[in-house]
Design a protein around this motif. Structure first.
Motif, PDB file in Angstrom:
ATOM      1  N   GLU A   1       0.846  -1.205   0.000  1.00 23.60           N
ATOM      2  CA  GLU A   1       0.000   0.000   0.000  1.00 23.60           C
ATOM      3  C   GLU A   1       0.878   1.251   0.000  1.00 23.60           C
ATOM      4  OE1 GLU A   1      -4.116  -1.436   0.145  1.00 23.60           O
ATOM      5  OE2 GLU A   1      -3.122   0.443  -0.416  1.00 23.60           O
ATOM      6  N   PHE A   2       1.929   1.207   0.819  1.00 19.91           N
ATOM      7  CA  PHE A   2       2.848   2.342   0.906  1.00 19.91           C
ATOM      8  C   PHE A   2       3.593   2.530  -0.405  1.00 19.91           C
ATOM      9  CE2 PHE A   2       5.933   5.244   2.495  1.00 19.91           C
ATOM     10  CZ  PHE A   2       7.179   4.813   2.070  1.00 19.91           C
ATOM     11  N   HIS A   3       4.046   1.416  -0.941  1.00 18.17           N
ATOM     12  CA  HIS A   3       4.852   1.434  -2.157  1.00 18.17           C
ATOM     13  C   HIS A   3       4.068   2.060  -3.320  1.00 18.17           C
ATOM     14  CE1 HIS A   3       7.967  -1.073  -4.676  1.00 18.17           C
ATOM     15  NE2 HIS A   3       8.388   0.148  -4.430  1.00 18.17           N
ATOM     16  N   VAL A   4       2.792   1.677  -3.447  1.00 21.80           N
ATOM     17  CA  VAL A   4       1.967   2.236  -4.525  1.00 21.80           C
ATOM     18  C   VAL A   4       1.767   3.738  -4.344  1.00 21.80           C
ATOM     19  CG1 VAL A   4      -0.349   2.264  -5.551  1.00 21.80           C
ATOM     20  CG2 VAL A   4       0.761   0.081  -5.071  1.00 21.80           C
ATOM     21  N   VAL A   5       1.474   4.151  -3.126  1.00 23.07           N
ATOM     22  CA  VAL A   5       1.254   5.585  -2.865  1.00 23.07           C
ATOM     23  C   VAL A   5       2.517   6.379  -3.184  1.00 23.07           C
ATOM     24  CG1 VAL A   5       0.796   7.278  -1.064  1.00 23.07           C
ATOM     25  CG2 VAL A   5      -0.551   5.188  -1.151  1.00 23.07           C
ATOM     26  N   LEU A   6       3.654   5.871  -2.723  1.00 24.78           N
ATOM     27  CA  LEU A   6       4.926   6.565  -2.947  1.00 24.78           C
ATOM     28  C   LEU A   6       5.270   6.611  -4.436  1.00 24.78           C
ATOM     29  CD1 LEU A   6       7.602   7.857  -2.100  1.00 24.78           C
ATOM     30  CD2 LEU A   6       8.506   5.557  -1.668  1.00 24.78           C
ATOM     31  N   LEU A   7       5.194   5.458  -5.105  1.00 24.60           N
ATOM     32  CA  LEU A   7       5.572   5.404  -6.519  1.00 24.60           C
ATOM     33  C   LEU A   7       4.640   6.247  -7.382  1.00 24.60           C
ATOM     34  CD1 LEU A   7       6.534   1.627  -6.882  1.00 24.60           C
ATOM     35  CD2 LEU A   7       8.075   3.590  -7.050  1.00 24.60           C
ATOM     36  N   THR A   8       3.365   6.265  -7.027  1.00 27.49           N
ATOM     37  CA  THR A   8       2.414   7.098  -7.775  1.00 27.49           C
ATOM     38  C   THR A   8       2.863   8.553  -7.748  1.00 27.49           C
ATOM     39  OG1 THR A   8       0.626   5.587  -7.178  1.00 27.49           O
ATOM     40  CG2 THR A   8      -0.016   7.759  -7.994  1.00 27.49           C
ATOM     41  N   ALA A   9       3.330   8.990  -6.580  1.00 26.40           N
ATOM     42  CA  ALA A   9       3.835  10.366  -6.471  1.00 26.40           C
ATOM     43  C   ALA A   9       5.129  10.534  -7.263  1.00 26.40           C
ATOM     44  CB  ALA A   9       4.050  10.723  -5.011  1.00 26.40           C
ATOM     45  N   LEU A  10       5.988   9.521  -7.245  1.00 27.34           N
ATOM     46  CA  LEU A  10       7.281   9.637  -7.925  1.00 27.34           C
ATOM     47  C   LEU A  10       7.151   9.639  -9.446  1.00 27.34           C
ATOM     48  CD1 LEU A  10       9.592   7.402  -5.688  1.00 27.34           C
ATOM     49  CD2 LEU A  10       9.406   9.900  -5.752  1.00 27.34           C
ATOM     50  N   VAL A  11       6.040   9.110  -9.950  1.00 30.09           N
ATOM     51  CA  VAL A  11       5.804   9.158 -11.398  1.00 30.09           C
ATOM     52  C   VAL A  11       5.789  10.604 -11.868  1.00 30.09           C
ATOM     53  CG1 VAL A  11       4.085   8.732 -13.208  1.00 30.09           C
ATOM     54  CG2 VAL A  11       4.573   6.960 -11.534  1.00 30.09           C
ATOM     55  N   ALA A  12       5.359  11.478 -10.970  1.00 25.07           N
ATOM     56  CA  ALA A  12       5.265  12.901 -11.300  1.00 25.07           C
ATOM     57  C   ALA A  12       6.506  13.683 -10.881  1.00 25.07           C
ATOM     58  CB  ALA A  12       4.031  13.491 -10.632  1.00 25.07           C
ATOM     59  N   SER A  13       7.572  12.977 -10.545  1.00 26.08           N
ATOM     60  CA  SER A  13       8.782  13.649 -10.072  1.00 26.08           C
ATOM     61  C   SER A  13       9.375  14.571 -11.128  1.00 26.08           C
ATOM     62  CB  SER A  13       9.832  12.604  -9.680  1.00 26.08           C
ATOM     63  OG  SER A  13      11.046  13.240  -9.337  1.00 26.08           O
TER      64      SER A  13
ATOM     65  N   VAL B   1      10.875  16.769  -6.426  1.00 26.24           N
ATOM     66  CA  VAL B   1      11.582  15.514  -6.725  1.00 26.24           C
ATOM     67  C   VAL B   1      10.867  14.331  -6.080  1.00 26.24           C
ATOM     68  CG1 VAL B   1      13.706  14.227  -6.265  1.00 26.24           C
ATOM     69  CG2 VAL B   1      13.831  16.581  -7.094  1.00 26.24           C
ATOM     70  N   ALA B   2      10.452  14.503  -4.834  1.00 23.50           N
ATOM     71  CA  ALA B   2       9.792  13.414  -4.111  1.00 23.50           C
ATOM     72  C   ALA B   2       8.855  14.009  -3.063  1.00 23.50           C
ATOM     73  CB  ALA B   2      10.825  12.515  -3.439  1.00 23.50           C
ATOM     74  N   PRO B   3       7.755  13.320  -2.772  1.00 23.65           N
ATOM     75  CA  PRO B   3       6.801  13.860  -1.801  1.00 23.65           C
ATOM     76  C   PRO B   3       7.346  13.747  -0.383  1.00 23.65           C
ATOM     77  CG  PRO B   3       6.160  11.650  -2.421  1.00 23.65           C
ATOM     78  CD  PRO B   3       7.351  11.975  -3.253  1.00 23.65           C
ATOM     79  N   LEU B   4       6.853  14.610   0.503  1.00 24.61           N
ATOM     80  CA  LEU B   4       7.168  14.476   1.916  1.00 24.61           C
ATOM     81  C   LEU B   4       6.578  13.155   2.409  1.00 24.61           C
ATOM     82  CD1 LEU B   4       6.469  17.804   3.872  1.00 24.61           C
ATOM     83  CD2 LEU B   4       8.609  16.517   3.755  1.00 24.61           C
ATOM     84  N   PRO B   5       7.342  12.346   3.096  1.00 23.79           N
ATOM     85  CA  PRO B   5       6.785  11.092   3.617  1.00 23.79           C
ATOM     86  C   PRO B   5       5.500  11.312   4.419  1.00 23.79           C
ATOM     87  CG  PRO B   5       9.159  11.065   3.866  1.00 23.79           C
ATOM     88  CD  PRO B   5       8.798  12.426   3.321  1.00 23.79           C
ATOM     89  N   SER B   6       5.473  12.359   5.211  1.00 23.39           N
ATOM     90  CA  SER B   6       4.284  12.586   6.044  1.00 23.39           C
ATOM     91  C   SER B   6       3.038  12.840   5.196  1.00 23.39           C
ATOM     92  CB  SER B   6       4.525  13.750   7.003  1.00 23.39           C
ATOM     93  OG  SER B   6       4.894  14.903   6.262  1.00 23.39           O
TER      94      SER B   6
END
Lengths: 93, 341, 256
Positions: C110-122, C192-197
């Motif tokens: 679940e975390f991985h998908v949320v993070l990667l989805t954001a990184l697609v827009a990096s 570049v990358a979303p804030l983890p929080s």
């Protein structure tokens, strides 16, 4: 003991027209069967579409009736284009 | 495919024979046309399918052969699986993981092929765990170094390919089709092993020694993979008539030797057989005597890793029981809910 | 885009956290190969491990491309000691039983998908490119782990108990997923990358829904245990690395 039913798997390749039978696997239900089929049968880019069917739901013609069912087409080769000569020089035939 | 053959003219579904094969006569007079049809299929190379009539002994032999082949694939995951966590690079780890995964897949295809003959995967698994069924004796040997992983790919998969390619033409359709799929996937396995050996053979002194040591330990067990010598091999004639076995043990073993010697020469490794010599008259390699006592001991349970291999499979079965039960329970709940709705 | 040295460090730390998490998790999953409850699961676990391994390798290569002093993917994987690993502690918790492996996977997926989805827009093209392929794989992993968690959470009383026990055991490590470290604010400001929080709410909702379907109870969110990026690992990581790195450390002159 695990009674997970047996499913037959059919895959259609990217450029294929029809789903082809590739094998079978066990799964508790159709959803899991699709996931398992994806893991087992598409690792080498074999396909873009998966069908799974319970093995128990596949009905086949009886091999003992092969002669009865499949005799008729023999001797009726006129159903094939190759039966007919193609006259030389005539196009679009 | 496991099918319900339905008679279009009589409207009743035919079933798999239920008598134990030993009790059923080879064929009764009523079955003479069936037997003739079966023979005709064999002669004409038309695949026997799951709903076709077949002699009880043919069915029994196939169940044994296919299921033991399946067991071999699954048990075969263990010696190589040992090195997944220790593969020396990330690339080697990835490749080995893909290979071991393929072996799981091969087990799957083969169990499925055997199931078309009227036996369940669970029953076959229990036969294996109870030591009623065998698996290839080669997997009872330990993998002691990374070079063993190379040796297994090069030699064990090399031998398997020699055994398996003819089976792509065996008489039983589901088995032949499974073998076609397996052979396609297997081709990378042997190359992977040979690639590892090549790097080792050209590497440091320690790597070369590692490679030679692996070859020393695996060579003879690999030759034993082809089974006892022809004059000791029972059932071969019948299996050949049935199109289940297409070449003799010794023939395939000879093929393995002839194919592998030049490969070892390429690697600069020496095969641990002082009697190995090219025989000009035969056009094949002569090779030394195999220790059939060792083969018999290992096949009958007294090899280096027999206990460990079966214990691992038993543990997977036991510890996985709650998972399998839960999957079934959940599916039942869903089915009940759907029916009630 | 020329990056400040501060940004380079921040980017590297973030990428190594992701790469290390993927690699440690993949390493653990390989242990199931040949030992899973059924063959179909041997195949499935190996698939996930292969994907995560492949992604880790790509992230390592991206780091090495910007900072060649790190060498290559194998130097990073095979020659760093415990204190130099930035993985999430969740990933280094031992496999345990099948339920613990599965719950760990479901929480991570679940975390991985949320993070990667954001990184697609990096705004970083290298990151966006890798993320574009990786997110598809991660979505499949999530599909599988979520489906399986529902089946086992709502299966038998034994499977339910095991899943709940696993969830209780792993839950304290979830807070670390959303901790903002030094440099993360800069990466967020640069796109570049979303804030983890910032990922917590989406993740929390997805996991909450999943847990409900699986008839499982989530714990209260705890404060983060010290984690990988703070170089506070569990005892387990040392053993895992010793096994993974043994060949390279024993034969320093050799190539494989």
């Amino acid at each position: 003991m695990n009674d997970a039913p047996l499913w037959e798997v059919f895959i259609r390749s990217q450029h294929g027209l029809a789903h082809k039978h590739v094998g079978s696997l066990h799964a508790a239900d159709a959803k899991l069967a699709l996931l398992n089929a994806r893991d087992a049968y598409t690792r080498r880019n074999e396909g873009v579409s998966i069908w799974v069917v319970r093995a128990a739901d596949i009905h086949a013609s009886d091999p003992r009736e092969e002669d009865t069912l499949f005799e008729s087409p023999k001797g009726k080769e006129f159903r094939h284009a190759t039966f007919f000569p193609t006259p030389e020089g005539v196009k679009n035939l | 495919m496991h099918t319900n053959a339905t008679s279009a003219t009589e409207g009743d579904a035919s079933k798999m024979p239920e008598q134990a094969p030993e009790q059923a006569p080879e064929h009764s007079p009523e079955q003479a046309p069936e037997q003739a049809r079966f023979e005709r299929q064999l002669d004409q190379g038309i695949p026997i399918e799951s709903a076709d009539w077949m002699p009880a002994a043919y069915r029994k032999t196939l169940i044994r052969q296919i299921s033991q082949h399946a067991h071999s694939e699954i048990v075969g995951m263990l010696p190589e699986g040992n090195w997944l966590t220790r593969a020396p690079t990330l690339e080697r780890k990835s490749i080995l993981l893909a290979k071991v995964q393929d072996e799981a897949g091969h087990g799957l295809y083969l169990y499925s092929a055997a199931e078309t003959l009227g036996v369940t995967r669970d029953a076959m698994t229990l036969d294996l765990l109870a030591r009623r069924a065998k698996y290839s004796s080669i997997f009872n040997y330990p993998t002691l170094s990374w070079a063993d992983i190379g040796a297994i790919g090069w030699l064990v998969d090399g031998a398997a390919i020699i055994n398996q390619i003819p089976l792509c033409h065996c008489s039983y359709g589901p088995y032949a089709r499974a073998m076609v799929r397996i052979c396609k996937e297997e081709s990378f396995h042997q190359r992977q092993g040979f690639a590892i050996m090549t790097v080792l053979a050209r590497g440091t002194r320690e790597q070369q020694d590692m490679a030679q040591d692996a070859l020393n330990r695996w060579w003879w067990p690999v030759l034993m993979m082809f089974g006892p010598p022809d004059h000791e091999s029972t059932n071969s004639d019948q299996s050949m008539r049935w199109g289940i076995k297409l070449h003799s043990n010794d023939e395939l073993r000879q093929r393995m030797v002839d194919q592998t010697v030049p490969q070892a020469q390429f690697l600069g490794l020496s095969i641990p057989d002082e009697q190995l010599a090219w025989n000009e008259a035969r056009g094949r390699y002569d090779y030394g005597a195999i220790d059939w006592d060792e083969f018999r001991r290992v096949v009958n349970g007294d090899g280096p890793c027999n206990q460990e291999r079966l214990a691992a499979r038993q543990r997977a079965w036991d510890e996985g029981a709650w998972v399998r039960e839960a999957l079934e329970a959940h599916a039942q709940k869903q089915a009940t809910a759907v029916a009630a709705a | 885009m020329a990056m400040s040295s501060e940004a380079v460090v921040a980017r590297r730390e973030r990428l190594l956290q992701l790469a290390d998490s993927n690699l440690i998790l993949a390493q653990q999953l390989t242990a199931w190969c040949g030992h899973a409850p059924m063959i179909e699961e041997d195949l499935a676990q190996a698939n996930v491990a292969l994907d995560l391994l492949g992604q880790a390798r790509q992230w390592y290569r991206l780091v090495c491309a910007s900072e060649p002093e790190f060498g290559d993917e194998d130097r990073l994987a095979m020659l760093r000691d415990v204190a130099q690993w930035r993985n999430l502690l969740l990933c280094e918790i031992a496999n345990g039983d099948f339920a613990q492996t599965l719950v760990r996977q479901a929480l991570y997926d679940e975390f991985h998908v949320v993070l990667l989805t954001a990184l697609v827009a990096s705004s970083d093209a290298g990151i966006a490119e890798i993320a574009a392929k990786a997110v598809k794989e991660a979505r499949y992993h999530r599909l599988r782990s979520a489906d399986l968690l529902v089946r086992l959470g709502d299966g038998t009383s034994e499977s339910h108990a095991r899943c709940q026990r696993a969830l209780d055991r792993l839950w304290p490590h979830v807070a670390e997923l959303f901790v903002d470290h030094e440099g993360d604010a800069l990466l967020a400001a640069m796109g570049v990358a979303p804030l983890p929080s910032s990922l917590e709410e989406t993740w929390g909702q997805a996991v909450g829904t999943l847990a409900r379907k699986a008839t499982l109870t989530l714990g209260a969110v705890a404060s983060a245990r010290a984690g990988g990026r703070q170089k506070r690992h569990t005892e387990h990581l040392g053993f895992l690395l010793a096994e993974m790195q043994f060949m390279q450390r024993s034969y320093p002159e050799a190539t494989w």
